[in-house]
Design a protein around this motif. Structure first.
Motif, mmCIF file in Angstrom:
data_model
loop_
_atom_site.group_PDB
_atom_site.id
_atom_site.type_symbol
_atom_site.label_atom_id
_atom_site.label_comp_id
_atom_site.label_asym_id
_atom_site.label_seq_id
_atom_site.Cartn_x
_atom_site.Cartn_y
_atom_site.Cartn_z
ATOM 1 N N LYS A 17 -19.931 64.498 3.963
ATOM 2 C CA LYS A 17 -19.995 65.142 2.659
ATOM 3 C C LYS A 17 -20.221 64.202 1.333
ATOM 4 C CE LYS A 17 -15.642 68.026 1.231
ATOM 5 N NZ LYS A 17 -14.369 68.698 1.310
ATOM 6 N N LEU A 18 -19.468 63.217 1.362
ATOM 7 C CA LEU A 18 -19.770 62.920 -0.352
ATOM 8 C C LEU A 18 -20.308 61.788 -0.063
ATOM 9 C CD1 LEU A 18 -15.123 62.536 -0.045
ATOM 10 C CD2 LEU A 18 -16.732 64.197 -1.294
ATOM 11 N N THR A 20 -23.623 61.030 -0.183
ATOM 12 C CA THR A 20 -24.606 61.393 -1.249
ATOM 13 C C THR A 20 -24.198 60.810 -3.305
ATOM 14 O OG1 THR A 20 -25.681 62.688 -0.347
ATOM 15 C CG2 THR A 20 -26.439 62.571 -2.627
ATOM 16 N N ILE A 21 -22.789 61.107 -3.340
ATOM 17 C CA ILE A 21 -22.041 60.751 -4.532
ATOM 18 C C ILE A 21 -21.399 60.385 -4.764
ATOM 19 C CG2 ILE A 21 -19.918 61.283 -5.504
ATOM 20 C CD1 ILE A 21 -20.058 64.184 -4.580
ATOM 21 N N VAL A 22 -21.204 59.087 -3.654
ATOM 22 C CA VAL A 22 -21.330 57.913 -3.797
ATOM 23 C C VAL A 22 -22.022 56.853 -4.554
ATOM 24 C CG1 VAL A 22 -20.440 55.581 -2.284
ATOM 25 C CG2 VAL A 22 -19.219 57.392 -2.036
ATOM 26 N N LYS A 24 -24.705 57.626 -5.606
ATOM 27 C CA LYS A 24 -25.433 58.510 -7.357
ATOM 28 C C LYS A 24 -24.507 57.933 -8.205
ATOM 29 C CE LYS A 24 -27.306 62.354 -6.170
ATOM 30 N NZ LYS A 24 -27.807 64.143 -6.232
ATOM 31 N N ASP A 25 -23.615 56.953 -7.873
ATOM 32 C CA ASP A 25 -22.278 56.266 -8.822
ATOM 33 C C ASP A 25 -23.719 55.241 -9.565
ATOM 34 O OD1 ASP A 25 -20.503 54.586 -9.951
ATOM 35 O OD2 ASP A 25 -18.656 55.466 -8.950
ATOM 36 N N VAL A 37 -18.488 55.504 2.272
ATOM 37 C CA VAL A 37 -17.486 55.968 1.208
ATOM 38 C C VAL A 37 -16.365 55.557 1.391
ATOM 39 C CG1 VAL A 37 -17.345 57.844 3.101
ATOM 40 C CG2 VAL A 37 -16.486 58.795 0.772
ATOM 41 N N THR A 303 -14.925 52.942 -9.797
ATOM 42 C CA THR A 303 -15.464 54.343 -9.007
ATOM 43 C C THR A 303 -14.741 54.832 -7.846
ATOM 44 O OG1 THR A 303 -14.872 51.734 -7.361
ATOM 45 C CG2 THR A 303 -17.079 51.577 -8.381
ATOM 46 N N ASN A 306 -15.308 58.300 -7.782
ATOM 47 C CA ASN A 306 -16.688 58.889 -6.636
ATOM 48 C C ASN A 306 -16.813 58.473 -5.166
ATOM 49 O OD1 ASN A 306 -17.655 59.936 -9.328
ATOM 50 N ND2 ASN A 306 -19.002 57.589 -9.511
#
Length: 464
Positions: A17-18, A20-22, A24-25, A37, A303, A306
């Motif tokens: 779930k998360l 990809t967000i991590v 891209k940080d 994550v 961080t 994110n």
């Protein structure tokens, strides 16, 4: 579905779930190990087994705070490329329901054994158990339950078993707190890794708790490496909330006597804790450390927004000479050098400004005894005063209330090597005589470095 399966599925769902967000940080590292994550802390179970390097780590997948820890797991053939492996341990049994805390790995009869601390809390009362999990393939582990309980004379702050073999005997050291609330390390011995005999106190004497002990012999000297809590700052020493260092000497097992020198900090930077070592097939003593410190403003790191927090150091090779440990990045890391960006002869002390990528290696070879100043991305400054012989590392405080610094002393500087990776820098001075490890949350749009020195500067871009 068992509780273990439920926890694994929940963790993997959270990564999917998360994750990809991590990634891209802009602060997420390119070549350091970091969590997919959530929160990462102590390196665990560090071993080369059947030709493959295995590294485990404390992991809280569901938030950037601490809690009931899992063991994450990565593996590598070359110490550069790391592969995510299945979750090794989950806090799903009565003896580890509040966390599978830190521990170590050992090979025995074609199996990989993990010894770890099971953390249990009942009505805010802590219990600690030293537990075992076993794997035949290095990926999937079967828990064998409690192996050691807290002996008399110690509190439930009793954790982080490190196991090793000498000839036909196995040994274990554990970080402990006495009932008088004094920090110590105790030891056990075994013939079969199943029945353990309590050997007593290996060392004690300061602080209220000694965490993450590691014991090994290097170049003929016995080293006890550990992370004491409760040391007060003294001048340039012990400036972090908690420290990491070692005592060196000679251990007489039969007499239960460890004759050693004074405590020496292993790293002088802002973030370094809970290192663990192993010896590989080449005979090298290799170390990973956590690039963090417990209770030290970690929720102020940018961080967190994110969904991730902390990373590990690069693998380092240790040597012991002139009465101290030297650390340097493993030789394999030179393969990360994608291209050489600059090689400049700095013939006078004027400021040189250059743009570099956020994943870079910088090497400054110093030939004369002059002041040095290196500023990275307008955020972090390393300086050397040749007259006072002080090295200073300065950066902004995470709460925005000014700056903070760490320092060391060197009679001279011959070489400075910096490994930079988006939000971190590892600085090795004089072939690893002095090391500063620190996070670095510079503005992602600023890529300039400023250097004032006399010598030769070489900069490489680093990439997998």
């Amino acid at each position: 579905m068992s509780l273990d399966q439920q926890l694994r599925k929940k963790a993997l769902d959270h990564v999917n779930k998360l994750g990809t967000i991590v990634e891209k940080d802009p602060y997420y590292p390119k070549y350091h190990i970091a969590p997919p994550v959530g929160l990462l802390n102590d390196p665990n179970g560090w071993i080369q087994w059947n030709g493959t390097y295995h590294l485990f780590y404390q992991w809280m997948p569901f938030k950037t705070g601490h809690g009931a820890k899992f063991w994450g797991h990565v593996s590598s053939k070359d110490l550069i490329h790391w592969k995510d492996e299945p979750i090794a341990l989950t806090p799903g049994d009565w003896f580890d329901k509040d966390g599978c805390y830190s521990g170590s790995a050992i090979s025995f009869r074609d199996e990989l054994l993990l010894y770890y601390t099971g953390n249990v809390k009942h009505n805010n009362i802590r219990e600690a158990y030293q537990c075992l999990a076993v794997s035949k393939d290095g990926k999937h582990f079967e828990k064998k339950g409690v192996q050691i309980e807290v002996p008399k004379g110690y509190t439930a702050h009793f954790r982080d078993p490190k196991v090793w073999q000498e000839d036909d005997q196995f040994y274990m050291v554990i970080g402990a707190q006495t009932e008088k609330e004094e920090g110590s390390v105790v030891w056990f011995s075994s013939r079969d890794l199943m029945e353990w005999r309590f050997g007593g106190t290996l060392a004690s004497g300061f602080g209220y708790m000694w965490e993450c002990p590691d014991f090994f012999t290097i170049d003929g000297t016995d080293i006890l490496l550990f992370s004491p809590q409760g040391l007060s700052a003294s001048g340039i020493h012990y400036r972090n909330t908690h420290q990491t260092g070692y005592i060196a000497g000679k251990w007489d097992k039969k007499a239960n006597s460890f004759t050693h020198g004074q405590f020496i900090e292993l790293d002088k930077g802002f973030e370094f804790y809970a290192p663990q070592t192993t010896i590989d097939n080449l005979g090298r003593r290799l170390l990973f450390g956590w690039m963090g410190v417990p209770d030290q403003d970690e929720q102020l790191q940018p961080t967190v927004k994110n969904g991730w927090l902390h990373q590990l150091t690069v693998p380092r090779e240790l040597a012991f000479r002139d009465g101290q440990i030297f650390q340097k990045p493993v030789e394999e890391l030179k393969q990360l050098r994608k291209q050489q960006l600059y090689q400049l002869e700095l013939e006078k002390q004027s400021v040189i400004t250059r743009d570099i990528p956020k994943a870079s290696e910088l090497k400054l070879e110093v030939q004369t005894h002059y002041d040095i100043e290196i500023q990275l991305f307008g955020y972090l400054t390393l300086s050397y005063n040749a007259q006072t012989q002080h090295i200073r590392l300065v950066r902004p405080k995470l709460d925005g209330s000014g700056s903070e610094e760490r320092a060391a002393v060197a009679k001279e500087i011959k070489e400075i090597r910096c490994l930079i990776d988006h939000s971190s820098v590892e600085i090795f001075i004089n072939d690893g005589e002095i090391v500063f490890t620190s996070r670095m949350f510079a503005n992602p749009s600023i890529n300039s470095i400023d250097i004032k020195a006399i010598g030769k500067l070489t900069v490489w871009e680093l990439a997998l």
